[in-house]
Structure formats: C-alpha cells, structure tokens
Design a protein around this motif. Structure first.
Motif, PDB file in Angstrom:
ATOM      1  N   ALA A  76       2.840 -39.130 -18.345  1.00 50.24           N
ATOM      2  CA  ALA A  76       1.383 -39.095 -18.309  1.00 50.24           C
ATOM      3  C   ALA A  76       0.940 -38.407 -17.030  1.00 50.24           C
ATOM      4  O   ALA A  76       1.615 -38.520 -15.996  1.00 50.24           O
ATOM      5  N   ILE A  77      -0.167 -37.697 -17.096  1.00 46.33           N
ATOM      6  CA  ILE A  77      -0.581 -36.888 -15.962  1.00 46.33           C
ATOM      7  C   ILE A  77      -1.996 -37.224 -15.513  1.00 46.33           C
ATOM      8  O   ILE A  77      -2.881 -37.492 -16.329  1.00 46.33           O
ATOM      9  N   ARG A  78      -2.134 -37.231 -14.178  1.00 46.18           N
ATOM     10  CA  ARG A  78      -3.455 -37.312 -13.576  1.00 46.18           C
ATOM     11  C   ARG A  78      -3.397 -36.543 -12.268  1.00 46.18           C
ATOM     12  O   ARG A  78      -2.447 -36.715 -11.499  1.00 46.18           O
ATOM     13  N   ASP A  79      -4.380 -35.704 -12.030  1.00 51.29           N
ATOM     14  CA  ASP A  79      -4.422 -34.897 -10.789  1.00 51.29           C
ATOM     15  C   ASP A  79      -3.141 -34.093 -10.598  1.00 51.29           C
ATOM     16  O   ASP A  79      -2.605 -34.032  -9.483  1.00 51.29           O
ATOM     17  N   TYR A  80      -2.621 -33.507 -11.660  1.00 53.77           N
ATOM     18  CA  TYR A  80      -1.447 -32.619 -11.627  1.00 53.77           C
ATOM     19  C   TYR A  80      -0.145 -33.340 -11.292  1.00 53.77           C
ATOM     20  O   TYR A  80       0.875 -32.698 -11.074  1.00 53.77           O
ATOM     21  N   LYS A  81      -0.175 -34.653 -11.223  1.00 52.98           N
ATOM     22  CA  LYS A  81       1.051 -35.409 -10.965  1.00 52.98           C
ATOM     23  C   LYS A  81       1.468 -36.155 -12.223  1.00 52.98           C
ATOM     24  O   LYS A  81       0.673 -36.877 -12.818  1.00 52.98           O
ATOM     25  N   LEU A  82       2.741 -35.959 -12.593  1.00 55.99           N
ATOM     26  CA  LEU A  82       3.271 -36.639 -13.776  1.00 55.99           C
ATOM     27  C   LEU A  82       3.976 -37.920 -13.401  1.00 55.99           C
ATOM     28  O   LEU A  82       4.743 -37.954 -12.435  1.00 55.99           O
ATOM     29  N   SER A  83       3.719 -38.964 -14.188  1.00 54.00           N
ATOM     30  CA  SER A  83       4.481 -40.207 -14.091  1.00 54.00           C
ATOM     31  C   SER A  83       5.325 -40.313 -15.345  1.00 54.00           C
ATOM     32  O   SER A  83       4.829 -40.119 -16.450  1.00 54.00           O
ATOM     33  N   PHE A  84       6.604 -40.644 -15.165  1.00 56.86           N
ATOM     34  CA  PHE A  84       7.547 -40.660 -16.280  1.00 56.86           C
ATOM     35  C   PHE A  84       7.985 -42.086 -16.623  1.00 56.86           C
ATOM     36  O   PHE A  84       8.102 -42.936 -15.738  1.00 56.86           O
TER      37      PHE A  84
END
Lengths: 110, 112
Positions: free
Chosen positions: A92-100
């Motif tokens: 999932a992405i927010r502010d160009y950072k992905l969390s896996f």
C-alpha cells in the motif's frame, strides 16, 4: 507497527483452479494498493494495482478487489498456472512510500 | 536493458566493518528506494529519494546512510555493521506512477 498484513503464509492450489490471496491494512489514508510477485533470487516485480477510489481492477488472469469499509483487498488468479508459483506481496502506498505485507507463497500443483 | 543494477550480490562482513551497497538505474527515474527483507517478513523501507540531492528516512534507517548526487545512483552505506543488519537488500526506482517500483535483484549481506 505493521500496517499491511498477509495472514496466510502459504497457499497450495491445483493448476487451472482459482488462487485467492488476501491482505488487510490498518491505515485508511493509503492512496493505492498493489500486488507484487517474487521468484527466488530475483527482485519483486509489479503485478497489478488499484486506486483507493475503485473496488475492482482486472488485468488478464489477475483481478484485485478492494473493500475499503473492511480495509481488505484480495487478488484472484484465474486460472492458476505453474508459472504462478511464487511469493506474492501485498503493498500500500502513501506519499510515494510503499508498505509491504510479509508475503504469501503460492504453489500451483500439476 | 539493464534497469536497476545492484552490487555486490553477496557479501560477508565482520562486526564493526563498513561497506557500501551500490545501486544504479538507467531509466531516468526520479524516485529511488532501499528496502531490506528479513526471513518471513515483508520489505521494510530504509531510505528513499524523490530526486537528486534529496533523501529521507523510511521505517528502519538506523545504522545506514544514503546519498543521491545523481539521478542514476543511490548508494547505501552501512557504518559499523551489526548482526541485526544481516538481510537481503533491495534497491528500487520509480517514475512516479503510484507504487510501480522496479527492483534490482537484491544484495545478500551477512554480518558475523
């Protein structure tokens, strides 16, 4: 604090049948959700994504469903093929950072 | 057809040693990332960059440093290696399309 969770570490499915992979998230501010596929000794490769304003996206054999009220998404692979055997990561992405998520290992049986 | 290239692919370090993991991309992407993957875990973001000269911390930046002097290169520096840094490290780049990252093949680092 893991914001993206894949609770099934593995999935075994017969060739030709449907594979369903599940993912839950906690942050309602995520903009996009994605699925990545990873073979051993390789980097992950992008598979399919869905915007937070949609509930379904389809690309060939792959369909991603998003249920925002339940904070849940799923990936359907129909029909499953031997080459689909891999680790699948939900992200999932927010502010160009992905969390896996931690990944689900899919094994397609002949 | 290189994409994202990481070197070295494998490295063994002694506790306290330092090293740099190199990452180069030839796709002219502005966004670059370093992730680490521990066994049975997802990828954790170490550092990222939205363009040359700009870097920012991710979830697990302690023990690492980065620089971004050019669009192509995004090296990751490990100072005073510790066993907790034993992991597989992935570099990735993105053109900005939401979430579509292009990953390198990974660098397996062992600290003994």
């Amino acid at each position: 604090d893991q914001q993206v969770k894949q609770n099934s570490p593995s999935l075994s499915v017969q060739e030709g049948r449907i594979s369903i992979l599940n993912c839950d998230y906690t942050n309602s501010m995520f903009d996009y959700f994605l699925w990545y596929k990873k073979y051993p000794a390789e980097g992950p490769t992008f598979l399919i994504s869905i915007s937070s304003i949609k509930d379904k996206n389809e690309d060939g054999r792959f369909t991603v469903f998003l249920n925002k009220s339940a904070k849940h998404l799923s990936l359907h692979i129909v029909p499953s093929q031997p080459g689909d055997s891999a680790v699948y990561f939900c992200a999932a992405i927010r502010d160009y950072k992905l969390s896996f998520g931690a990944g689900t290992t899919v094994t397609v049986r002949a | 057809n290189a994409g994202v290239t990481q070197t070295p692919k494998f490295r063994i370090l002694k506790i306290g040693q330092s090293m740099t993991l190199q990452c180069t991309q030839d796709m002219n992407h502005n966004y670059m990332y370093w992730y680490r993957q521990d066994p049975g875990m997802g990828l954790k973001l170490i550092y990222y960059s939205v363009g040359a000269g700009i870097t920012d911390k991710g979830e697990v930046p302690n023990g690492y440093n980065v620089s971004r002097s050019t669009t192509e290169d995004f090296p990751l520096r490990l100072e005073l290696a510790a066993p907790s840094q034993t992991s597989v490290y992935f570099c990735a780049s993105s053109p900005g399309s939401p979430g579509e990252l292009f990953f390198g093949e990974g660098s397996r680092l062992t600290v003994l």
